[in-house]
Design a protein around this motif. Structure first.
Motif, PDB file in Angstrom:
ATOM      1  N   GLY A   1       0.796  -1.236   0.000  1.00 11.56           N
ATOM      2  CA  GLY A   1       0.000   0.000   0.000  1.00 11.56           C
ATOM      3  C   GLY A   1       0.825   1.281   0.000  1.00 11.56           C
ATOM      4  N   LYS A   2       2.088   1.178  -0.374  1.00 14.86           N
ATOM      5  CA  LYS A   2       2.963   2.363  -0.373  1.00 14.86           C
ATOM      6  C   LYS A   2       2.409   3.467  -1.275  1.00 14.86           C
ATOM      7  CE  LYS A   2       6.553   0.074  -1.940  1.00 14.86           C
ATOM      8  NZ  LYS A   2       5.948  -1.261  -2.107  1.00 14.86           N
ATOM      9  N   GLY A   3       2.054   3.072  -2.495  1.00 11.19           N
ATOM     10  CA  GLY A   3       1.541   4.060  -3.455  1.00 11.19           C
ATOM     11  C   GLY A   3       0.229   4.665  -2.983  1.00 11.19           C
ATOM     12  N   THR A   4      -0.654   3.827  -2.459  1.00  6.88           N
ATOM     13  CA  THR A   4      -1.964   4.297  -1.973  1.00  6.88           C
ATOM     14  C   THR A   4      -1.770   5.370  -0.895  1.00  6.88           C
ATOM     15  OG1 THR A   4      -2.880   2.105  -2.395  1.00  6.88           O
ATOM     16  CG2 THR A   4      -4.119   3.521  -0.876  1.00  6.88           C
ATOM     17  N   GLN A   5      -0.884   5.093   0.054  1.00 10.66           N
ATOM     18  CA  GLN A   5      -0.666   6.029   1.165  1.00 10.66           C
ATOM     19  C   GLN A   5       0.146   7.245   0.726  1.00 10.66           C
ATOM     20  OE1 GLN A   5      -2.231   5.707   4.000  1.00 10.66           O
ATOM     21  NE2 GLN A   5      -3.097   3.734   3.419  1.00 10.66           N
ATOM     22  N   GLY A   6       1.188   7.002  -0.061  1.00  9.73           N
ATOM     23  CA  GLY A   6       2.055   8.112  -0.492  1.00  9.73           C
ATOM     24  C   GLY A   6       1.297   9.134  -1.323  1.00  9.73           C
ATOM     25  N   ARG A   7       0.474   8.634  -2.237  1.00 12.26           N
ATOM     26  CA  ARG A   7      -0.317   9.545  -3.093  1.00 12.26           C
ATOM     27  C   ARG A   7      -1.254  10.393  -2.245  1.00 12.26           C
ATOM     28  NH1 ARG A   7      -0.391   5.353  -6.649  1.00 12.26           N
ATOM     29  NH2 ARG A   7      -2.284   4.462  -5.759  1.00 12.26           N
ATOM     30  N   THR A   8      -1.857   9.762  -1.225  1.00 14.89           N
ATOM     31  CA  THR A   8      -2.824  10.487  -0.386  1.00 14.89           C
ATOM     32  C   THR A   8      -2.120  11.589   0.412  1.00 14.89           C
ATOM     33  OG1 THR A   8      -4.022   8.406  -0.211  1.00 14.89           O
ATOM     34  CG2 THR A   8      -4.708  10.160   1.270  1.00 14.89           C
ATOM     35  N   LEU A   9      -1.017  11.224   1.049  1.00 11.04           N
ATOM     36  CA  LEU A   9      -0.263  12.225   1.824  1.00 11.04           C
ATOM     37  C   LEU A   9       0.227  13.350   0.910  1.00 11.04           C
ATOM     38  CD1 LEU A   9       0.666  12.739   4.711  1.00 11.04           C
ATOM     39  CD2 LEU A   9       2.696  11.367   4.272  1.00 11.04           C
TER      40      LEU A   9
ATOM     41  N   GLY B   1       8.662   3.676  -8.781  1.00 17.64           N
ATOM     42  CA  GLY B   1       8.056   2.830  -9.820  1.00 17.64           C
ATOM     43  C   GLY B   1       7.290   3.666 -10.841  1.00 17.64           C
ATOM     44  N   ASP B   2       6.585   4.704 -10.354  1.00 16.96           N
ATOM     45  CA  ASP B   2       5.829   5.580 -11.270  1.00 16.96           C
ATOM     46  C   ASP B   2       6.784   6.358 -12.171  1.00 16.96           C
ATOM     47  OD1 ASP B   2       3.519   4.721 -10.087  1.00 16.96           O
ATOM     48  OD2 ASP B   2       3.197   6.537  -8.891  1.00 16.96           O
TER      49      ASP B   2
ATOM     50  N   LEU C   1       8.855   9.687  -0.074  1.00 16.94           N
ATOM     51  CA  LEU C   1       9.405   8.755  -1.064  1.00 16.94           C
ATOM     52  C   LEU C   1       8.801   7.377  -0.892  1.00 16.94           C
ATOM     53  CD1 LEU C   1      13.238   9.546  -1.132  1.00 16.94           C
ATOM     54  CD2 LEU C   1      11.441  10.283  -2.729  1.00 16.94           C
ATOM     55  N   ASP C   2       8.401   6.776  -2.021  1.00 18.44           N
ATOM     56  CA  ASP C   2       7.974   5.376  -1.957  1.00 18.44           C
ATOM     57  C   ASP C   2       8.677   4.594  -3.051  1.00 18.44           C
ATOM     58  OD1 ASP C   2       6.083   3.862  -3.771  1.00 18.44           O
ATOM     59  OD2 ASP C   2       4.702   5.531  -3.474  1.00 18.44           O
ATOM     60  N   GLY C   3       9.239   3.452  -2.652  1.00 20.24           N
ATOM     61  CA  GLY C   3       9.957   2.613  -3.626  1.00 20.24           C
ATOM     62  C   GLY C   3      11.427   2.957  -3.779  1.00 20.24           C
ATOM     63  N   ILE C   4      11.928   3.882  -3.017  1.00 20.45           N
ATOM     64  CA  ILE C   4      13.350   4.237  -3.061  1.00 20.45           C
ATOM     65  C   ILE C   4      13.725   4.859  -1.717  1.00 20.45           C
ATOM     66  CG2 ILE C   4      12.989   6.581  -4.083  1.00 20.45           C
ATOM     67  CD1 ILE C   4      15.519   6.030  -5.784  1.00 20.45           C
ATOM     68  N   PRO C   5      14.860   4.572  -1.111  1.00 19.15           N
ATOM     69  CA  PRO C   5      15.867   3.615  -1.541  1.00 19.15           C
ATOM     70  C   PRO C   5      15.363   2.174  -1.367  1.00 19.15           C
ATOM     71  CG  PRO C   5      16.440   4.496   0.607  1.00 19.15           C
ATOM     72  CD  PRO C   5      15.219   5.231   0.162  1.00 19.15           C
TER      73      PRO C   5
END
Ligand code: AP5
Length: 198
Positions: free
Chosen positions: A15-23, A35-36, A92-96
């Motif tokens: 759920g990294k993308g789901t949460q990161g996008r919301t924040l 990844g995006d 940041l999501d997906g890095i590092p």
């Protein structure tokens, strides 16, 4: 000046993308999902080809290419004034995604907190990703073998990143809760941290 950064961390499908996008929709936060960034690149370019080659096997793209691409994306965002490093926090999501990347990024980011989305039952993640494959055009979600490879890559290469940072900034959050409850926990930690900073 280092970028003030929160990391959203966890296995594929946590759920990294789901949460990161919301924040990232809240003013003073800028979300960047590695990844995006890769998926937005023309697949005819050298980097686009490298992404296809590695991601379709569930492997990580080599560190040099990844960190260079990430830096270029952040510089673009600063140039377009959508990320203002003097007042904004970076999400940041997906890095590092491995210790090598964490070391390369140490001189660029000041990691304030890490939100570790946990889900020990990996079969739940596999189910989520298989469902997502039907909705989004994600090559790496389409095949269960690739999903399992990504999960193995996470265990072997990504999880050790947690040990690169002080334990007290790592916040474990149960990723199997409703998305809004996961978000509530992240916001609670961010608020505490922001209060402490002023
Ligand atoms: P990337 O895009 O980062 O993929 P990933 O880490 O495998 O993460 P996902 O996007 O699959 O999952 P997520 O945690 O964001 O979950 P989501 O919110 O979508 O990377 C893809 C590839 O690019 C890599 O394999 C690699 O090859 C390459 N790459 C990327 N970064 C790299 C790097 N730094 N270095 C080298 N290579 C790199 O949620 C998943 C699903 O679950 C969604 O459908 C969502 O709606 C649902 N969901 C979310 N939260 C919940 C919840 N709480 N309850 C129920 N359902 C939920």
């Amino acid at each position: 000046m280092k970028y003030q950064t929160y990391l959203i961390f966890g296995a594929p499908g946590s759920g990294k993308g789901t949460q990161g996008r919301t924040l990232g929709t809240i003013p003073r936060f800028f979300h960047c999902a590695c990844g995006d960034v890769f998926r937005s690149i023309d697949t005819r370019t050298e980097i686009g080809q490298a992404f296809l080659e590695y991601s379709s096997k569930g492997q990580l793209v080599p560190d040099e290419i990844t960190v260079r691409l990430w830096q270029a994306r952040i510089k673009d965002a600063v140039g377009m004034h959508i990320f203002k490093p003097d007042i904004d926090c970076l999400i940041l999501d997906g890095i590092p995604r491995n210790v090598g990347q964490a070391r390369l990024m140490d001189e660029m980011i000041e990691v304030r907190q890490i939100f570790h989305l946990t889900c020990p039952d990996r079969s739940k993640l596999v189910e989520r990703l298989k469902k997502r494959a039907l909705k989004d055009n994600r090559l790496d979600d389409a095949n269960e073998e690739v999903i399992r490879r990504r999960l193995a890559t996470y265990e072997e290469e990504t999880k050790p990143v947690l040990e690169h940072y002080p334990r007290e900034i790592v916040k474990d959050i149960d990723a199997t809760q409703l998305p809004v409850l996961v978000f509530q926990e992240i916001v609670k930690y961010v608020c505490q941290d922001q209060h402490a900073a002023v």
